[in-house]
Scaffold this active site. Structure first.
Site, short mmCIF file in Angstrom:
data_model
loop_
_atom_site.label_atom_id
_atom_site.label_comp_id
_atom_site.label_asym_id
_atom_site.label_seq_id
_atom_site.Cartn_x
_atom_site.Cartn_y
_atom_site.Cartn_z
N HIS A 19 23.37 4.58 31.41
CA HIS A 19 24.64 4.54 30.66
C HIS A 19 24.74 5.72 29.69
CE1 HIS A 19 23.88 -0.02 31.19
NE2 HIS A 19 24.27 0.54 32.31
N ASP A 117 31.99 2.64 26.84
CA ASP A 117 31.47 2.41 28.20
C ASP A 117 31.77 0.96 28.57
OD1 ASP A 117 29.42 0.76 27.22
OD2 ASP A 117 27.80 2.13 27.72
#
Ligand code: UDP
Length: 481
Positions: A19, A117
């Protein structure tokens, strides 16, 4: 003449290198291509040496400002024995919300946009409350995004477990998803991670737009379907920007083990080495590790293998520990077949735990990548023109493997699902030889030609005036107001 002050965006990242890496790379693009000020707000796992290096890369040279939020304490909030990786991430980000809010509200002048995200979408209301534009950055691809935003509809339409369905799951305008390919949170509708994923699917659309890590030419159909594309479409009411492939250009730091690896690669013929790695969290069972060793040996091809100590059970059990431990390094070496190391010492290199993957994939001698098909690794492979052997393990990797092998034609895929059955040595050897045919096989290598085409298309999308460059410019313009 009035001088415009650079705009400031804040990107929020959940823990895990899969991520953090794309978020930081996206941040760097805003700085380098659009002259923005960027702050990366990273909830860290604080267990990983590599994570620290990746964070350092964001401000060396001083590109982004990085603020780390330590991992919230989950004791009493999750069932330690049962909670999946996704549940853990979602609960972590929920608990981190007050810290995220407090930091953002203190930034002066106020940032012009917040980019979350997908695991931090619960923080989208902070943007609304502070009257700031909000975007979601999906580091995966458009087909997966379509499944995610359509999952609340599937939840209402379909009874029983998705994996037990007789027919593929239809998503308007996109390829249907085979029941056995659904991403992990959809495997058990009673598990908390399923509810977490539905929540993400619902919240994503509450932002002012979605940036997705793909490009128009690669996934035109899925992107059209996500947009207002007529009756056979998902008709999302917010703009979808295909800004990828967002990948690292180079490694962060030189170290001596990497230098000796590069020296070894320098000595090998062009496109003759298969690189074997299962991302930041992938692990294999004892039996599978042994079979893989035999398979590589039987293939008689050169290899670089990032080795982790085998585990039974979860395929993603190295998450949050990757690169953290020096002592774990050689443990995996104990699990090889007798004599494997001495028999293959001229053919292969073993890298304990963590490699400098981008350096390896960029090297001219690397001709194939046996990969768990994490989207980051996938993009790093295709943008360097390296075909894949798809070995999906967790998350959305089964969909990625299907996309790569059946739609794009840039990968061969294991016949069995590696999380269900052991991939046998003969099959491994066959796949390695298919990707790296060797001198004896002069036949046209279609898979390599296809991946080079995809590579060219990616580079074009990223170049000035290309589709992804233009899409990010549009986001930048909207933020500039
Ligand atoms: N990576 C690396 N060295 C390794 C393993 C992984 O540099 O030994 C990097 C890889 O280059 C990629 C990221 O970690 O950028 C993994 O992301 P991906 O989406 O492929 O998979 P995930 O780890 O999220 O499953």
């Amino acid at each position: 003449m009035e001088l415009h002050k650079p705009k400031h965006v804040v990107l929020v990242s959940s823990p895990g290198l899969g991520h953090l890496i794309p978020v930081i790379e996206l941040g760097k693009r805003f700085v380098l291509h659009h002259n923005f000020n960027v702050t990366v707000l990273a909830v860290t796992s604080q267990t990983s040496k590599t994570e620290t290096q990746i964070l350092n890369s964001a401000f060396t040279p001083s590109l982004c400002h990085v603020i780390c939020i330590p991992p919230p304490n989950l004791v009493g909030l999750i069932d330690e024995n049962a909670a999946t990786h996704v549940t853990r991430l979602c609960v972590m980000m929920r608990e981190a919300k007050p810290a995220i809010r407090s930091i953002i509200s203190k930034i002066t002048p106020r940032p012009s946009a917040l980019i979350f995200d997908i695991f931090s979408t619960e923080a989208i209301p902070i943007a609304r409350e502070l009257n700031i534009l909000s975007y979601v950055f999906d580091a995966s691809h458009a087909w997966m995004l379509a499944l995610l935003v359509y999952s609340p509809v599937l939840d209402e339409k379909i009874e029983g477990e998705f994996v037990d369905q007789k027919q593929a799951l239809k998503i308007p305008g996109c390829n249907a998803v085979r029941p056995e390919d659904v991403f992990d949170p959809m495997l058990d509708r009673n598990d908390q991670q399923y509810k977490e994923a539905l929540g993400i699917g619902n919240r994503i659309t509450q932002s002012d737009g979605i940036l997705v890590n793909t490009w128009e030419e690669l996934q035109y159909k899925d992107l059209e379907a996500l947009r207002e594309g007529g009756s056979e479409a998902l008709n999302m009411k917010i703009p979808i920007y295909a800004v990828g492939p967002i990948v690292r250009e180079s490694e962060l730091e030189k170290n001596s083990s990497n230098e000796s690896l590069v020296k070894w690669l320098d000595e090998q013929p062009n496109e003759s080495v298969v690189y074997v790695s299962f991302g930041s969290g992938g692990t294999l069972s004892y039996e599978q590790t042994t079979e893989l060793a035999w398979g590589l040996e039987l293939s008689e091809r050169r290899f670089v293998w990032v080795v982790r100590a085998p585990t039974e059970g979860a395929a993603d059990s190295a998450f949050f520990t990757t690169g953290s431990s020096e002592s774990e390094g050689d443990e995996g070496l104990m699990y090889f077949p007798e004599g494997f190391l001495s028999r293959t010492c001229n053919l292969g290199l073993l890298v304990p735990e963590w490699s400098q993957q981008v350096t390896i994939l960029k090297h001219r001698s690397v001709g194939g990548f046996l990969s768990h098909c994490g989207w980051g690794s996938t993009l790093e492979s295709v943008t360097n023109g390296v075909p894949l052997i798809a070995w999906p393990l967790y998350a959305e990797q089964k969909m990625n493997a299907t996309l790569l092998s059946e739609e794009l034609g840039v990968a061969v895929r294991t016949a069995v699902l590696p999380t269900k059955k052991v991939v046998r040595r003969e099959e491994i050897a066959r796949m390695v030889r298919e990707v790296i045919p060797g001198n004896e096989n002069v036949k046209k290598n279609e898979i390599r030609e296809r991946v080079k085409e995809v590579q060219r298309s990616a580079l074009k999308a990223l170049s000035v005036g290309g589709s992804s460059y233009t899409a990010l410019s549009q986001v930048a313009k909207t933020i500039e107001g």
